[in-house]
Design an enzyme around this catalytic site. Structure first.
Site, PDB file in Angstrom:
ATOM      1  N   ASN A  52      32.576 -11.046 -15.349  1.00  0.00           N
ATOM      2  CA  ASN A  52      32.826 -12.115 -16.313  1.00  0.00           C
ATOM      3  C   ASN A  52      34.313 -12.448 -16.396  1.00  0.00           C
ATOM      4  O   ASN A  52      34.756 -13.529 -16.018  1.00  0.00           O
ATOM      5  CB  ASN A  52      32.263 -11.722 -17.677  1.00  0.00           C
ATOM      6  CG  ASN A  52      32.311 -12.840 -18.702  1.00  0.00           C
ATOM      7  OD1 ASN A  52      31.862 -12.687 -19.825  1.00  0.00           O
ATOM      8  ND2 ASN A  52      32.858 -13.998 -18.378  1.00  0.00           N
ATOM      9  N   HIS A  99       0.799  -1.231   0.000  1.00  0.00           N
ATOM     10  CA  HIS A  99       0.000   0.000   0.000  1.00  0.00           C
ATOM     11  C   HIS A  99       0.835   1.285   0.000  1.00  0.00           C
ATOM     12  O   HIS A  99       0.283   2.377  -0.116  1.00  0.00           O
ATOM     13  CB  HIS A  99      -0.930   0.018   1.220  1.00  0.00           C
ATOM     14  CG  HIS A  99      -2.028  -0.997   1.160  1.00  0.00           C
ATOM     15  ND1 HIS A  99      -1.812  -2.335   1.395  1.00  0.00           N
ATOM     16  CD2 HIS A  99      -3.352  -0.874   0.884  1.00  0.00           C
ATOM     17  CE1 HIS A  99      -2.963  -2.987   1.280  1.00  0.00           C
ATOM     18  NE2 HIS A  99      -3.907  -2.133   0.974  1.00  0.00           N
ATOM     19  N   LYS A 131      20.641  -6.133 -22.000  1.00  0.00           N
ATOM     20  CA  LYS A 131      21.799  -5.346 -21.572  1.00  0.00           C
ATOM     21  C   LYS A 131      22.282  -4.579 -22.790  1.00  0.00           C
ATOM     22  O   LYS A 131      22.733  -5.164 -23.779  1.00  0.00           O
ATOM     23  CB  LYS A 131      22.907  -6.234 -21.030  1.00  0.00           C
ATOM     24  CG  LYS A 131      24.090  -5.412 -20.509  1.00  0.00           C
ATOM     25  CD  LYS A 131      25.311  -6.245 -20.219  1.00  0.00           C
ATOM     26  CE  LYS A 131      26.467  -5.305 -19.849  1.00  0.00           C
ATOM     27  NZ  LYS A 131      27.764  -5.992 -19.885  1.00  0.00           N
ATOM     28  N   GLY A 147      -1.428   3.376   3.086  1.00  0.00           N
ATOM     29  CA  GLY A 147      -1.941   2.266   3.870  1.00  0.00           C
ATOM     30  C   GLY A 147      -3.061   2.660   4.816  1.00  0.00           C
ATOM     31  O   GLY A 147      -4.083   1.972   4.904  1.00  0.00           O
TER      32      GLY A 147
END
Length: 679
Positions: free
Chosen positions: A629, A343, A520, A347
């Protein structure tokens, strides 16, 4: 233990649903980990769909309907308990400063209701002639007469007479008292650890006190909902404070809520509530000098005399927010599990309507058409075949695999369990890896498994052309457990990158990820240093976002470019630490810090990291994730290095959330000086 309906979450949403269900004759149990930790206690209690400028049509309808329920709803609760909720139809005043827009331009607040311009101090409280709320513009003379004490540079403002307020803490107490008096079973100190599911049904919930079973379950655990289901709900921290109105003041100096620019002041009987910051810092606790200072500066500018009032209290809380800042309401993937979470800042406002809609849905099986706009499936264009990989016991990223030497409660307070959310998809691992430069497919497979990563980037062109080292790559990994991140490596222009991105989306579909729209984005004309082209990257990103891609752009560590890419709709920004494959480590630390401080999307540090210590350092800066990588593929033992990078990523994240000690220019003894033995 068994119950007809079990509600997970003891904030106002969970309690209100419990009261509504109990009044309709059901047996209800509410489970709450910590009643005082609920976002309820950190709210200000504004009921302000007009002042908040809620422009989404479905959300505005939901909020207006809930605000209309408040008078009768609170009256019934007060009659039931004999307690006061603090509901006040006081209206909300939204002052405008000199640099802001004036009359006729509602600007950042006031969503199109009936408007009138008032030029004197007299404010007629005439009812709206339409279903929309009335709104009135007050010029400078009128607003300063109507509300004395405003800042000198307030040039006017909007008056929203139908907005209101409620004492949020009093409301929580009244709801809890009402639930107890009606016979709702309230269980505090219950930590729900997971749902037990079989064939599309919840058959029980595992808790710290054993398995609890029910015929139906409601998830209303706010910012903590993501710990139990992969919902895109995350905490948004809000700091607040209150100042005491001096006792010698003959009458309340402020009789209505002031809703300013990034600040609001809510008057109560003996104090003023001032709020609230909005910080994307996970479950990082505590007030900070910076947060409180910003609140004080903004509130004093709006209402200068409060600078003389004594500070009474500071506090903070965690609002449950979603990527579109709308709640998640309605059915779930399990037939007997209903969702009522996310919410965000509304809320308190949405409590009564949420209770009615959820009770209608569970008991009468007649979902209100409005619920369709808040269904969790809006974050998934199609059902995904992707299933998150299980992490090894050494990985702290999911907050459950903790050494016996550590205190789990303490660890949870440091928020190790906050997930990574990109474009509405949730990941537990914050390490992404690549598939290039490995000596063999087998080494790549072993390294991906050892890294515990959930996202693997793949060069579309190299897979399409079966480049050396990429033969059979599509079949080498289990794409039901790993999310593919196609990349446009090798593209030198925006046009090339856009074309390859489209191929990448089709490649992901062919491998079973029908709803994968991730890309990407790399636009790299520089063949020597492999530095990305900022202009081409921005051009390609704008087009790909229009085509529905979740764009993750690889960029230089340029704070202005990062902000511009975020503004055009990119899902992340991915600044380089140093040139691709160089292993030089963090050479752009200062700029990455600026990007992190100003980003509203995840920041993924990409390229140049060569060792686990550098990975940890990047995460300690506050990066949301890493893409590594070369450092793994080119090491002597890639699988071992992948594991080391995983541990470094987790350690760096944990260190960032824990907060390092201050650096001093003098020594400070670790052992206490008091109580030492003397000769």
């Amino acid at each position: 233990m068994t119950s007809e309906i079990v509600i997970i979450g003891g904030g106002v949403i969970g309690l209100a649903i419990a009261v509504e269900l109990k009044l309709r004759g059901t047996n209800v149990t509410v489970l709450c980990r910590d009643f005082q930790a609920a976002a309820t206690h950190a709210a200000a209690g504004m009921l302000a769909p007009d002042a908040e400028n809620i422009t989404n049509g479905a959300m505005r309808s939901l909020c207006l309907r809930s605000r209309a329920l408040y008078p009768d709803w609170t009256r019934k609760l007060e009659e039931l308990t004999g307690l006061n909720t603090g509901y006040r139809p006081c209206g909300i005043l939204a002052p405008v400063f000199e640099e802001s827009r004036g009359a006729g331009e509602r600007g950042s607040r006031g969503a199109g209701g009936k408007e009138e311009v008032l030029s004197s101090a007299s404010v007629p409280l005439c009812p709206s002639a339409s279903e929309e709320s009335p709104a009135y513009w007050l010029n400078k003379e009128a607003i300063h007469q109507y509300q004395p004490g405003l800042g000198a540079d307030v040039i006017g403002g909007w008056w929203y007479p139908e907005d209101a307020q409620v004492d949020n803490k009093a409301l929580a107490h009244v709801l809890r008292t009402a639930a107890e008096s009606l016979g709702v079973e309230l269980k505090d100190g219950i930590t729900v650890e997971g749902f037990l599911q079989q064939q599309g049904q919840v058959v029980g919930i595992q808790t710290n006190v054993g398995v609890i079973r029910a015929a139906h379950y409601v998830l209303a655990s706010g910012a903590w909902s993501n710990e139990l289901l992969p919902l895109p709900v995350r905490p948004r921290k809000g700091q607040m404070l209150s100042v005491e109105i001096p006792k010698f003041t003959p009458e309340l100096p402020l009789k209505r809520v002031l809703f300013g620019q990034n600040i609001y002041i809510v008057p109560r009987r003996d104090r003023l509530i001032i709020g609230a910051t909005s910080e994307d810092v996970g479950f990082t606790p505590n007030n900070t000098p910076d947060g409180i200072q910003k609140l004080l500066q903004a509130s004093i500018r709006l209402y200068p005399q409060l600078k003389h009032y004594p500070i009474q209290e500071f506090w903070w809380g965690f609002r449950p927010t979603t990527p579109d800042e709308l709640p998640i309401l309605g059915t779930s993937h399990c037939q007997n599990l209903t969702l009522a979470t996310g919410h965000y800042r509304n809320g308190i406002l949405l409590t009564p309507v949420t209770a009615v809609l959820i009770a209608d849905l569970i008991l009468e099986q007649k979902p209100d058409p409005l619920l369709a706009d808040f269904h969790y499936s809006r974050f998934q264009s199609q059902p995904s075949t992707f299933t998150p990989m299980l992490t090894h016991s050494a990985n702290f990223s999911n907050g459950h695999h903790i050494s016996d030497a550590m205190n789990p409660d303490a660890m949870n307070r440091v928020s190790t369990n906050s997930p990574l959310i990109i474009a509405g998809k949730t990941f537990q691992s914050r390490l992404m890896t690549g598939t290039g430069k490995y000596r063999s497919i087998e080494e790549m497979q072993q390294s991906v498994a050892a890294s515990d990563c959930q996202i693997v980037t793949v060069a579309v062109r190299r897979v399409q052309t079966k480049a050396p080292g990429h033969e059979g790559l599509a079949e080498a990994l289990d794409w039901t457990k790993i999310w593919m991140l196609p990349n446009t490596a090798g593209c030198q222009t925006a046009e090339e990158a856009i074309r390859v991105a489209r191929l990448g989306r089709e490649m992901a579909k062919l491998l079973g990820q029908e709803d994968n729209n991730f890309i990407k984005l790399e636009v790299i004309p520089d063949l020597k240093y492999l530095l990305p082209d900022p202009i081409g990257t921005l051009q390609a990103a704008e087009q790909l976002v229009k085509e529905g891609f979740a764009v993750l752009p690889y960029i230089n560590a340029d704070p202005m470019l990062a902000k511009r890419l975020e503004e055009v709709g990119c899902a992340t920004v991915m600044p380089l630490a140093s040139p691709i494959g160089s292993g030089q480590g963090l050479k752009t630390t200062a700029n990455i810090q600026i990007i992190i401080e100003n980003a509203g999307v995840p920041v993924v540090v990409d390229a140049g990291i060569g060792s686990p210590s550098e990975a940890a350092q990047a995460m300690e800066l506050g990066a949301d994730a890493l893409l590594i990588n070369s450092a793994i593929a080119l090491s002597a033992n890639p699988a071992a290095m992948a594991r080391a990078m995983n541990l470094a990523t987790v350690a760096g994240r944990l260190a960032y959330l824990a907060g390092r000690m201050p650096i001093k220019d003098y020594a400070s003894p670790s052992s206490p000086l008091t109580g030492t033995i003397t000769n």
